[in-house]
Enzyme design. Structure first.
Site, mmCIF file in Angstrom:
data_model
loop_
_atom_site.group_PDB
_atom_site.id
_atom_site.type_symbol
_atom_site.label_atom_id
_atom_site.label_comp_id
_atom_site.label_asym_id
_atom_site.label_seq_id
_atom_site.Cartn_x
_atom_site.Cartn_y
_atom_site.Cartn_z
ATOM 1 N N ASP A 1 0.844 -1.202 0.000
ATOM 2 C CA ASP A 1 0.000 0.000 0.000
ATOM 3 C C ASP A 1 0.876 1.249 0.000
ATOM 4 O O ASP A 1 2.046 1.194 0.403
ATOM 5 C CB ASP A 1 -0.884 0.030 1.255
ATOM 6 C CG ASP A 1 -1.897 -1.105 1.258
ATOM 7 O OD1 ASP A 1 -2.188 -1.650 0.182
ATOM 8 O OD2 ASP A 1 -2.377 -1.440 2.363
HETATM 9 N N1 URA Z 1 -1.425 -5.890 3.800
HETATM 10 C C1 URA Z 1 -1.859 -4.616 3.819
HETATM 11 O O1 URA Z 1 -2.883 -4.303 4.384
HETATM 12 N N2 URA Z 1 -1.118 -3.697 3.189
HETATM 13 C C2 URA Z 1 0.042 -3.957 2.551
HETATM 14 O O2 URA Z 1 0.663 -3.063 2.009
HETATM 15 C C3 URA Z 1 0.467 -5.298 2.560
HETATM 16 C C4 URA Z 1 -0.267 -6.248 3.180
#
Ligand code: URA
Length: 234
Positions: free
Chosen positions: A103
């Site tokens: 993310d």
């Molecule tokens: N899970 C999440 O919520 N975000 C990420 O970036 C990776 C795994």
């Protein structure tokens, strides 16, 4: 392969720039100066030099990045900086892409490559490639959470996560979580389902390969031979 393609593929300029290098007599194949861009080079046998330095041919690159927050795990984006924007031209030239997504606000280990086959293997849910994250949440972690993660958690869309692992650290609200898949916002959604909120997330391991702690946020390096061998055989 043509010599101009060989040289530009290895990152020493566009086909046009390579033409000038050839014209200037900077390129030798097996110690013989070649000026024609059409000259054939055998990538297995021939030794190519540019201004006396040997050029090692390669098709693929493999980079480990410590992804900073605020940057998108994509090759291009209309509004935000991408992880590819952080790479030097000499690496961008190979047209790498991120293997999976972190993310925008997530930090840590991101593999970038132009090797589609390896990426496919690492991302296939069937392969159950473990990904380990350091996670901080807005409440204390409980033993029930550990059990739930091990059992699988039903997310907001009804999806039941594969069994994972949660290790609680001394602080109580931090831990290491390992998952075998990579659904959209998976860890954040797992903790929402458990009644908490993720406040910090950093990937520290993928396929058993550890994030190099010497890499500052936004820094990257090529994988070592050992790391590459390791993730190839995982
Ligand atoms: N899970 C999440 O919520 N975000 C990420 O970036 C990776 C795994």
């Amino acid at each position: 392969m043509r010599i101009d393609k060989f040289i530009s593929n290895t990152g020493f300029g566009s086909r046009k720039e390579v033409k000038s290098l050839l014209k200037a007599g900077a390129v030798k194949i097996n110690d013989i100066t070649v000026k024609s861009p059409q000259t054939h080079v055998d990538i297995e046998k021939d030794v190519v030099t540019l201004y006396g330095e040997e050029i090692i041919y390669r098709e693929y690159i493999y980079l480990m990045m410590n992804k900073p927050p605020g940057v998108i795990s994509a090759t291009e984006d209309k509004y935000d900086e991408t992880v590819i924007d952080l790479l030097d031209e000499e690496f961008q030239h190979f047209e790498p892409f991120p293997v999976g997504r972190l993310d925008k606000d997530t930090e840590g280990l991101l593999l970038l490559t132009n090797d589609g086959q390896l990426a496919h293997k690492l991302l296939s849910p069937k392969k159950k490639v473990p990904k380990k994250y350091f996670v901080r949440i807005n409440t204390l972690m409980t033993n029930e959470m550990v059990t739930e993660v091990q059992r699988g958690i039903e997310l907001d869309d009804g999806y039941l996560t594969m069994p994972g692992d949660l290790e609680i650290l001394e602080s109580g609200n931090e831990g290491f979580i390992t998952i075998m898949e990579g659904k959209f916002h998976q860890i954040k959604r797992m903790f929402i389902a458990l009644g908490s909120k993720v406040t910090y997330l950093k990937r520290v391991e993928m396929a058993g390969m550890k994030l190099d702690e010497n890499l500052e946020l936004g820094e990257y390096r090529e994988l070592t031979e050992d790391e590459l061998e390791y993730i190839r055989t995982t």
